[in-house]
Design a protein around this motif. Sequence first.
Motif, mmCIF file in Angstrom:
data_model
loop_
_atom_site.group_PDB
_atom_site.id
_atom_site.type_symbol
_atom_site.label_atom_id
_atom_site.label_comp_id
_atom_site.label_asym_id
_atom_site.label_seq_id
_atom_site.Cartn_x
_atom_site.Cartn_y
_atom_site.Cartn_z
ATOM 1 N N ALA A 275 -1.761 -5.904 -14.298
ATOM 2 C CA ALA A 275 -1.491 -4.851 -15.288
ATOM 3 C C ALA A 275 -1.698 -3.472 -14.691
ATOM 4 C CB ALA A 275 -2.394 -5.043 -16.513
ATOM 5 N N PHE A 276 -2.736 -3.341 -13.855
ATOM 6 C CA PHE A 276 -2.988 -2.038 -13.227
ATOM 7 C C PHE A 276 -1.825 -1.639 -12.330
ATOM 8 C CE2 PHE A 276 -4.501 0.551 -9.696
ATOM 9 C CZ PHE A 276 -5.061 1.628 -10.397
ATOM 10 N N VAL A 277 -1.310 -2.578 -11.529
ATOM 11 C CA VAL A 277 -0.189 -2.284 -10.632
ATOM 12 C C VAL A 277 1.049 -1.886 -11.434
ATOM 13 C CG1 VAL A 277 1.409 -3.298 -8.954
ATOM 14 C CG2 VAL A 277 -1.047 -3.730 -8.757
ATOM 15 N N GLY A 284 0.109 7.564 -14.791
ATOM 16 C CA GLY A 284 0.153 8.856 -14.118
ATOM 17 C C GLY A 284 1.078 9.832 -14.822
ATOM 18 N N LEU A 285 2.231 9.334 -15.290
ATOM 19 C CA LEU A 285 3.178 10.192 -16.010
ATOM 20 C C LEU A 285 2.583 10.676 -17.325
ATOM 21 C CD1 LEU A 285 6.489 8.188 -15.385
ATOM 22 C CD2 LEU A 285 5.782 10.334 -14.305
ATOM 23 N N LYS A 292 -5.003 14.897 -18.053
ATOM 24 C CA LYS A 292 -5.756 13.821 -17.400
ATOM 25 C C LYS A 292 -6.962 13.377 -18.223
ATOM 26 C CE LYS A 292 -4.463 15.616 -12.823
ATOM 27 N NZ LYS A 292 -3.874 16.874 -13.336
ATOM 28 N N VAL A 293 -7.746 14.346 -18.710
ATOM 29 C CA VAL A 293 -8.959 13.998 -19.459
ATOM 30 C C VAL A 293 -8.641 13.249 -20.752
ATOM 31 C CG1 VAL A 293 -10.958 14.931 -20.693
ATOM 32 C CG2 VAL A 293 -10.376 15.809 -18.422
ATOM 33 N N TRP A 340 -7.560 0.299 -17.796
ATOM 34 C CA TRP A 340 -8.130 0.727 -16.517
ATOM 35 C C TRP A 340 -7.167 1.668 -15.782
ATOM 36 C CZ3 TRP A 340 -12.099 1.882 -13.944
ATOM 37 C CH2 TRP A 340 -12.135 1.887 -12.544
ATOM 38 N N ALA A 341 -5.865 1.416 -15.884
ATOM 39 C CA ALA A 341 -4.878 2.320 -15.281
ATOM 40 C C ALA A 341 -4.971 3.706 -15.914
ATOM 41 C CB ALA A 341 -3.471 1.749 -15.451
ATOM 42 N N PHE A 342 -5.159 3.769 -17.232
ATOM 43 C CA PHE A 342 -5.322 5.055 -17.913
ATOM 44 C C PHE A 342 -6.483 5.846 -17.314
ATOM 45 C CE2 PHE A 342 -3.298 4.223 -22.364
ATOM 46 C CZ PHE A 342 -2.098 3.928 -21.737
#
Length: 419
Positions: A275-277, A284-285, A292-293, A340-342
């Motif tokens: 899921a992270f990949v 990122g988009l 970001k925060v 986790w990607a977030f």
Amino acid sequence: MTEGKPFSYGKIFAIGSGFFALTLVWTFYNAYMPLILGDYIESRAIRGAIMGLDNLLAVILIPIIGTWSDKVDTRIGNRLPFIVVGMPLAALFFILIPYGAMVTIWVLLFVDIIFLLAMTIYRAPVIALMPDHTPSEKRSTANGIINLMGGIGALIALFGLSTLYGIDRAYPFIVAGLLLFIAFIFLYFSVDRNPPYVENTADDLEETRASKSFFHGLSQLKKPSFRGHAFILSAIFLYFIGYAGLEAQFTVYAVEYLNMDASAAGFTLGFFSLAFVIFAIPAGLLGSKLGKVPIMLVGLVLLPLIFISVPSLPLLDGLFPGLNQVLLLQIVLFTGGIAWAFINVQAYPLVADLGGKNRIGFFTGLYYLFSMSSSIVAPGLLGLMMDLFSHPALFYGAATTFVIAFYFLRKGSILIRGQ
């Protein structure tokens, strides 16, 4: 591109094969070494402390080796001498780990320590090969290719090698060791002996930045003007405790508490990485569009909720007989990988932005200092919680670190906005 100097994406893929093998080996090692240590050591805290040894060696030794490889001059260049020693030795001793485990704990630990030292010897030089062969304007693209290959290596470790583990415990170690040796052969005959873009790249390595930032960085963070920065960096330290501890102890939880096969445990953990990949670029988009925060804070809310739901999943079997518990856990971990990607995709760019253009290197060092330091203590700390409060404490402890990190990140961002 620099005039008169060659550049080849083929060489970047060759260098990426080294990072592919490195990531594959580390991912499998982190998932299964705690189970192998469990043959002799019941305490999850002690097993976790041993698992933190590789990060400790990295922070201590890799900056020294990276600097040494910048300066050494031999017939085969400055990086290859370390790679020639480290990669074959690491491949051999990785293959020997399951056989050492059949003898005594002391033989296993001896094999493990030699393996860790060998990995430490070649890690910095193999990573430094990319900037050695790449002009500065193409390094972001080249780094993306190499990290993609590393991500593929992690997925193969958890989905492919985990399946082999269920057939015979030695098989995945043999396959991974052979892949590492093949990557060494590929690198040896592909990379230039005198690369066209050689610089002092040791300072770009994460362990070097962590080491050099330690005393200077902590003294700077005591200043009132850095209070907000200190809160944000502390948030990163905290949630990496949860992540690194969970990564190292998940298979222990799945095998010892859920009675899953060891191969199924590693395979299941792979859904978090998958899921992270998949969601790294979308995350990122989102961070670029919404900030970001805010995106990190969303992840820091969602992931603890996902984690605390995991220990309750076995209870659903009583309410819904015949429910596939393993599939359900895989789905939950997949959603956790999205959260986790977030968080993780935004973290380094956020810290790099804190210092402005003139302090990117300094804050990069602080980022690696706080994130890597947590990886030293996390497996042992969450393992201790499992010893004291039973296996589900792994998820409750990890969730707690993310909740506290939410407070620290929010507080830090408010302080910085108020400056």
